[in-house]
Each structure stands twice: as C-alpha cells, then as structure tokens.
Scaffold this active site. Structure first.
Site, PDB file in Angstrom:
ATOM      1  N   ASP A  88       0.787  -1.235   0.000  1.00  0.00           N
ATOM      2  CA  ASP A  88       0.000   0.000   0.000  1.00  0.00           C
ATOM      3  C   ASP A  88       0.821   1.289   0.000  1.00  0.00           C
ATOM      4  OD1 ASP A  88      -2.364   1.503  -0.032  1.00  0.00           O
ATOM      5  OD2 ASP A  88      -2.382   1.658   2.140  1.00  0.00           O
ATOM      6  N   CYS A 142     -19.424  -6.220 -12.814  1.00  0.00           N
ATOM      7  CA  CYS A 142     -20.322  -5.227 -12.213  1.00  0.00           C
ATOM      8  C   CYS A 142     -21.639  -5.093 -12.985  1.00  0.00           C
ATOM      9  CB  CYS A 142     -19.633  -3.862 -12.142  1.00  0.00           C
ATOM     10  SG  CYS A 142     -18.369  -3.747 -10.859  1.00  0.00           S
ATOM     11  N   CYS A 186     -25.070  -2.771 -12.317  1.00  0.00           N
ATOM     12  CA  CYS A 186     -25.178  -2.429 -10.894  1.00  0.00           C
ATOM     13  C   CYS A 186     -24.459  -1.120 -10.594  1.00  0.00           C
ATOM     14  CB  CYS A 186     -24.595  -3.551 -10.035  1.00  0.00           C
ATOM     15  SG  CYS A 186     -24.610  -3.201  -8.265  1.00  0.00           S
ATOM     16  N   CYS A 223     -14.532   5.372   5.628  1.00  0.00           N
ATOM     17  CA  CYS A 223     -15.937   5.153   5.274  1.00  0.00           C
ATOM     18  C   CYS A 223     -16.029   3.839   4.507  1.00  0.00           C
ATOM     19  CB  CYS A 223     -16.460   6.305   4.416  1.00  0.00           C
ATOM     20  SG  CYS A 223     -18.168   6.112   3.855  1.00  0.00           S
ATOM     21  N   CYS A 275     -21.646  -3.412  -1.936  1.00  0.00           N
ATOM     22  CA  CYS A 275     -21.375  -4.300  -3.074  1.00  0.00           C
ATOM     23  C   CYS A 275     -22.126  -5.627  -2.931  1.00  0.00           C
ATOM     24  CB  CYS A 275     -19.873  -4.559  -3.163  1.00  0.00           C
ATOM     25  SG  CYS A 275     -19.412  -5.665  -4.520  1.00  0.00           S
TER      26      CYS A 275
END
Length: 384
Positions: free
Chosen positions: A145, A199, A202, A252, A259
C-alpha cells in the site's frame, strides 16, 4: 502468431516455484495468490495522469511526485520479471452501516478496528519472500500500500478480482473486502489470467456514497471522499460536506459494504484481523476526552494513530455536531480552548448545531474576543 516454445525444464521449474509460492502464501494466511507480468497494466499511466490533472488526488502530493514509478512497475524496479499479488479477506461479520443509526457512537472503518494491516500483511509477505528467495535463488521485494505500486490494477491483471465502479477491487469469492500486497521478483513464474468485470449495470456502490465522490463509474474524486477527508486531509473540512459524514470519524465503508458480491464473502477467520471489541461501537463522548498521550496509548498499533490526535478529534467533533445530542455539548465546549486551531474550529461548528441560538451566541461573543486564528473565527461567524 504461435507462442514461443518454452524449454520443458524451464516450464517445470516455473511450475514448481509457483506451486511453492502458493503453498507459502496459504501457510501465512493469504486467501489469494496469483501472478501477473510487470507490463500487464499499459493503460495505467494515462489513467493516473488524467486523475492527477483533474486534481482529484486532493492534497496527496506524493501521488504526483511518484507517478512515474507508480504507473510502471519496471520504473520502480527494472529487474522485475514477475509480480505476485496477494489477497487477504477482512470481511466483517455484519454490515458496518448498521452503526450509522446509533448517533452517539463513532464509526471507524472496518479495516482500522485492530492492528495496522500494513504491519500484519508486510510481516507475512516477508516470511513468504524469505522462503521463496531461498528456494528460487532469485531477488525479491515486497510492497504493501504505502509504496508507489498500483496494487488494484495489478491485482485485477493477476485475476484476484476486478476494479469495481467504486475503483476498489472486487472478488467473486470475497466481495470488496480484500487487503492487498505484492511481491516483485526476478524469477519467471506461471502467469495467471485476468478476471473480467462482473459489475454489469449495478451501481449500488455509487449510490451508497454519502458525499457523491464518484463523478462517473470507475472514477473517484478524493476531495469528496470521506475516507480521504478523515485520514489524509489536513485542516478544516468543507462545511457543505460535514453533515454527510454522520458519525464516520475514520474512513468510510459505505461503497464497499453496498457491493452485492459481499454476499459470497465469508467473515474474517483466524489469523486475520478481527475487530477490537472497544472499536466496534465506541462512544463519541469518550473520544472527545482524548489528549495526545491518551490518544497515542489508546490507538497504539492501530492505523488510526498515524493521523494524530488533533485530526482525529476534529473528525470526532464533526460526528458530535451531527449527533443532535445536547449531552455532547459540554465536552465540545471544553475543546473551545484546545491548543489545536483545527479542534477549536470544529468545536465551534459542532456547538452551532447542538446548542440553542442564545447559548451559542453567548459563547460566540466570549470566544471571538480572544480567538486569533482566522479559520476558527470563520467557524464562529459562518452560519451552519
């Protein structure tokens, strides 16, 4: 054109090293381990440049400073031949959005409710890397990260999942709840196929965002994202966005939690990061009492610690102002003389929403006489 033939001995060695790598990854608690090539994300530089040119990275200047290394893994390390992407499920045992109706509680993002995952993931990656390097006789580097690595596009090219419309990785097996890490190596390994986008039509994640941080599907504007604003952003937060924060004080999870693929994700198991009991539904009132030493002690080993006490209490004051609870007013009032201008300003804003007009006016008159910071003065004089 026919693919070039690989010497059977080389192919056998690639297979053996790949199998060994996956076994070591599993032993260290990783749920997914797949492999891609360093040249597998040719579209990344242009997409990153578009994002940066639009200013959607906010104050994250390091993204601009490292864009060349971030866009192409071979710039980061020219000798890399294979990139191994690891995924670890951190799915919660319940929908974290349930906490938003408890306005006296503070909502901390699921990933930050225990030890800093950077330390956990990197420690386990180093274990895998050490064993693999000894077996393969090849060089390795591990990243988690904070390094300039575009983990999500690389993970998608390796087949861990696909980048959803919320720009995060989505897995068929673990939904939107995956920690990612990478191992770069000079070894040539068996390459996995990418995962296609599932996806469809959606838009649950886009519609779930309380601050409309997605200008379009697959695009995010960090300047409107609560995760960015509560963690990366320094100083005052846009007044127009504060009411949408609700009780979210660090990060958040709304777009992730919305999902539909999460229904296939099992909750985090043993060896994974399980939430501290005291961070599942902490009291806003308690966090308003933290000074710097108590903040550092309470969040020792937690990713929350890195934003510092002042920025953290700034966030908590926004939640207090959104709570509608007059019981929190005394704690907010005590922070009007805090050493941090960010804290004083947000305390004034919170009280403007909690107190009757006459009580707020009395405080306003008294504190404007001594307040010298212009941003804090603006909080006192601008109507909520």
């Amino acid at each position: 054109m026919d693919e070039p033939q690989i010497d059977p001995k080389i192919r056998k060695r690639q297979a053996e090293l790949t199998r060994f790598l996956r076994q070591e990854a599993h032993a260290q608690g990783f749920d997914l381990c797949r492999i891609t090539l360093p040249e597998a994300i040719p579209e990344a530089p242009a997409r990153l440049e578009t994002f940066l040119e639009a200013g959607r990275h906010g104050t994250m200047a390091w993204m601009e400073e490292t864009k060349e290394r971030r866009a192409d893994p071979r710039v980061l390390w020219s000798d890399v031949r294979s990139i191994v992407m690891f995924g670890m499920n951190y799915g919660p045992d319940e929908d974290p959005r349930h906490l938003q109706s408890q306005t006296d509680k503070a909502a901390i993002s699921v990933y930050a409710r225990n030890r800093d995952y950077h330390d956990v993931i990197k420690g386990r990656l180093k274990e895998v890397a050490t064993r693999f390097a000894a077996r393969a006789g090849e060089d390795v580097k591990v990243f988690v990260d904070t390094a300039p690595v575009m983990e999500k596009p690389l993970a998608a090219s390796a087949g861990l999942g696909w980048q959803g419309k919320h720009t995060n990785l989505v897995s068929r097996d673990f939904g939107s709840w995956l920690f990612l890490g990478s191992l770069f190596t000079t070894a040539e390994l068996e390459i996995d196929a990418p995962e296609r986008d599932h996806c469809g039509s959606c838009r649950a994640c886009l519609d779930a965002c309380p601050t409309d941080a997605f200008p379009a599907p697959y695009q995010i504007d960090a300047r409107r994202c609560i995760s960015y604003l509560t963690i990366e952003h320094k100083g005052p937060i846009d007044r127009a966005l504060r009411p949408a924060f609700g009780n979210r004080i660090y990060g958040c999870d709304d777009c992730l939690a919305a999902c539909p693929w999460n229904k296939f994700a099992a909750a985090a198991r043993e060896m994974k990061l399980v939430a501290r009991d005291d961070l599942k539904a902490p009291e806003i009132a308690f966090f308003l009492t933290l000074d710097d030493p108590s903040f550092r002690t309470y969040f020792s080993g937690s990713p929350v610690k890195r934003i510092g006490r002042d920025r953290f209490v700034r966030n908590v004051l926004i939640a207090a102002g959104n709570s509608g609870s007059l019981d929190l007013a005394p704690a907010c009032e005590r922070l009007l003389t805090d050493g941090s201008a960010d804290v004083r300003g947000m305390a004034a804003w919170a009280l403007s929403r909690l107190l009757p007009a006459d009580r707020f006016a009395a405080l306003q008159s008294a504190h404007l006489m001594t307040e010298t910071d212009e941003h804090v003065r603006q909080e006192w004089t601008t109507e909520s």
